[in-house]
Design an enzyme around this catalytic site. Structure first.
Site, PDB file in Angstrom:
ATOM      1  N   HIS A   1      57.667  98.682  60.633  1.00 32.73           N
ATOM      2  CA  HIS A   1      56.374  97.999  60.775  1.00 32.73           C
ATOM      3  C   HIS A   1      56.624  96.521  61.083  1.00 32.73           C
ATOM      4  CE1 HIS A   1      52.017  97.593  59.865  1.00 32.73           C
ATOM      5  NE2 HIS A   1      52.333  96.458  59.273  1.00 32.73           N
TER       6      HIS A   1
ATOM      7  N   SER B   1      57.895  97.024  56.194  1.00 28.77           N
ATOM      8  CA  SER B   1      57.493  95.871  56.999  1.00 28.77           C
ATOM      9  C   SER B   1      58.619  94.843  57.010  1.00 28.77           C
ATOM     10  CB  SER B   1      56.242  95.229  56.405  1.00 28.77           C
ATOM     11  OG  SER B   1      56.090  93.920  56.942  1.00 28.77           O
TER      12      SER B   1
ATOM     13  N   HIS C   1      51.703  95.697  64.189  1.00 27.19           N
ATOM     14  CA  HIS C   1      50.414  95.337  63.604  1.00 27.19           C
ATOM     15  C   HIS C   1      50.054  93.944  64.092  1.00 27.19           C
ATOM     16  CE1 HIS C   1      48.150  94.504  59.530  1.00 27.19           C
ATOM     17  NE2 HIS C   1      47.339  94.502  60.561  1.00 27.19           N
TER      18      HIS C   1
ATOM     19  N   MET D   1      43.464  98.268  55.582  1.00 26.28           N
ATOM     20  CA  MET D   1      44.187  97.196  54.881  1.00 26.28           C
ATOM     21  C   MET D   1      43.839  97.242  53.395  1.00 26.28           C
ATOM     22  SD  MET D   1      46.111  95.673  57.045  1.00 26.28           S
ATOM     23  CE  MET D   1      46.727  94.500  55.830  1.00 26.28           C
TER      24      MET D   1
ATOM     25  N   MET E   1      51.592  87.722  63.571  1.00 24.79           N
ATOM     26  CA  MET E   1      50.502  86.849  63.094  1.00 24.79           C
ATOM     27  C   MET E   1      50.458  85.589  63.945  1.00 24.79           C
ATOM     28  SD  MET E   1      51.066  87.095  58.992  1.00 24.79           S
ATOM     29  CE  MET E   1      51.448  88.648  58.180  1.00 24.79           C
TER      30      MET E   1
ATOM     31  N   ASP F   1      54.846  92.917  61.727  1.00 23.01           N
ATOM     32  CA  ASP F   1      53.613  92.152  61.522  1.00 23.01           C
ATOM     33  C   ASP F   1      53.591  90.918  62.407  1.00 23.01           C
ATOM     34  OD1 ASP F   1      52.166  93.562  59.411  1.00 23.01           O
ATOM     35  OD2 ASP F   1      53.931  93.144  58.182  1.00 23.01           O
TER      36      ASP F   1
ATOM     37  N   MET G   1      47.946  90.920  64.066  1.00 12.77           N
ATOM     38  CA  MET G   1      46.954  90.112  63.346  1.00 12.77           C
ATOM     39  C   MET G   1      46.720  88.851  64.164  1.00 12.77           C
ATOM     40  SD  MET G   1      48.483  90.881  59.599  1.00 12.77           S
ATOM     41  CE  MET G   1      49.992  91.490  60.334  1.00 12.77           C
TER      42      MET G   1
ATOM     43  N   ASP H   1      48.233  99.501  54.136  1.00  9.17           N
ATOM     44  CA  ASP H   1      49.142  98.361  54.267  1.00  9.17           C
ATOM     45  C   ASP H   1      48.725  97.262  53.296  1.00  9.17           C
ATOM     46  OD1 ASP H   1      50.772  96.295  55.140  1.00  9.17           O
ATOM     47  OD2 ASP H   1      49.936  96.197  57.159  1.00  9.17           O
TER      48      ASP H   1
HETATM   49  C1  DX5 Z   1      50.047  91.837  55.322  1.00 12.36           C
HETATM   50  C2  DX5 Z   1      50.929  92.617  56.272  1.00 12.36           C
HETATM   51  C3  DX5 Z   1      51.705  93.641  55.583  1.00 12.36           C
HETATM   52  C4  DX5 Z   1      52.679  93.112  54.573  1.00 12.36           C
HETATM   53  C5  DX5 Z   1      52.859  94.128  53.499  1.00 12.36           C
HETATM   54  O1  DX5 Z   1      49.396  90.850  56.010  1.00 12.36           O
HETATM   55  O2  DX5 Z   1      50.147  93.248  57.266  1.00 12.36           O
HETATM   56  O3  DX5 Z   1      52.328  94.545  56.473  1.00 12.36           O
HETATM   57  O4  DX5 Z   1      53.912  92.775  55.093  1.00 12.36           O
HETATM   58  O5  DX5 Z   1      53.648  93.574  52.518  1.00 12.36           O
HETATM   59  P1  DX5 Z   1      53.665  94.069  51.016  1.00 12.36           P
HETATM   60  O6  DX5 Z   1      54.091  95.505  51.047  1.00 12.36           O
HETATM   61  O7  DX5 Z   1      54.654  93.163  50.406  1.00 12.36           O
HETATM   62  O8  DX5 Z   1      52.254  93.911  50.482  1.00 12.36           O
HETATM   63 ZN    ZN Z   2      51.073  94.975  58.431  1.00 14.13          ZN
END
Ligand code: DX5
Ligand code: ZN
Length: 222
Positions: free
Chosen positions: A34, A9, A67, A138, A38, A36, A69, A176
């Site tokens: 990956h 990620s 991903h 998750m 948000m 993320d 969010m 994840d």
């Molecule tokens: C969490 C994200 C993850 C995150 C994982 O909200 O969706 O993808 O970056 O990070 P680690 O591996 O550090 O838990």
């Molecule tokens: Zn993620």
């Protein structure tokens, strides 16, 4: 190891060096990147959008696993696929029209995924298994990198594996959050095949060795 995908990620990357970080991940043996996204509404944190996906796409030919969010994720489907996303994963908790949304993602030519928070039941995707290319269980509450793995997720992963198998689904089963050398093997044995890792890869002195070590933990399913 066949059937094991490691998806670092970029949430844990040095954003000032993003292009180089992507090239580094590719050299280090990452299978997917990956990303993320948000929005500060579905989750408390804010990250990035289409511009960053485009930047990542310019630096790698690897699949880009996005991903989302965010609330109302459908607002971003077209832009994100145009920017180079290979797959879009939306959260069931904010997607009341999952069937329509997954069909739309596939129409755009991307892989359609659904993510479930730790507290969300697998039944949220039971009726859309036919439209599903990826199920993301998750293993932390989304929003931040570097959190601790939620152990009861292991039972859920096993039940997700059984649900997909029973439906004859070939969907990817991704996990994840808090994935590292200590937690990955149990997730693999429970039936996951794709592993997001942020902190574990980016805090490693040698990310290539770390990715290899993570992959190496995934041997012999029980
Ligand atoms: C969490 C994200 C993850 C995150 C994982 O909200 O969706 O993808 O970056 O990070 P680690 O591996 O550090 O838990
Ligand atoms: Zn993620």
């Amino acid at each position: 190891m066949t059937g094991v995908r490691i998806a670092p990620s970029i949430l844990s990357a040095d954003f000032a060096e993003l292009g180089d970080e992507i090239a580094m991940l590719e050299r280090a043996g990452a299978d997917w990147i990956h990303v993320d996204v948000m929005d500060g509404r579905f989750v408390p944190n804010l990250t990035f959008g289409a511009k960053v996906i485009e930047t990542v796409r310019r630096r790698t030919a690897l699949p880009i696993d996005v991903h989302l969010m965010v609330v109302e994720p459908e607002r971003y489907f077209d832009d994100f696929v145009r920017a180079g996303a290979s797959g879009l994963t939306i959260h069931a908790e904010v997607s009341p029209h999952l069937n329509r949304q997954l069909v739309r993602i596939r129409e755009l030519g991307a892989a359609a995924g659904v993510a479930l928070n730790p507290a969300t039941s697998l039944s949220a995707v039971e009726e859309v298994l036919g439209e599903l290319d990826l199920l993301l269980v998750m293993t932390v509450n989304p929003g931040f990198g570097g959190q601790s793995f939620i152990r009861p997720s292991l039972g859920k992963i096993a039940r997700a594996r059984a649900m997909l198998d029973a439906a004859g689904s070939r969907a990817t089963l991704e996990v994840d959050g808090g994935i590292n050398r200590e937690t990955i093997a149990e997730c693999w044995r429970a039936g996951a095949d794709t592993f997001v890792a942020g902190n574990a890869v980016f805090t490693a002195r040698d990310p290539g060795a770390e990715i290899a070590a993570l992959r190496g933990q995934c041997v012999q399913r029980a």
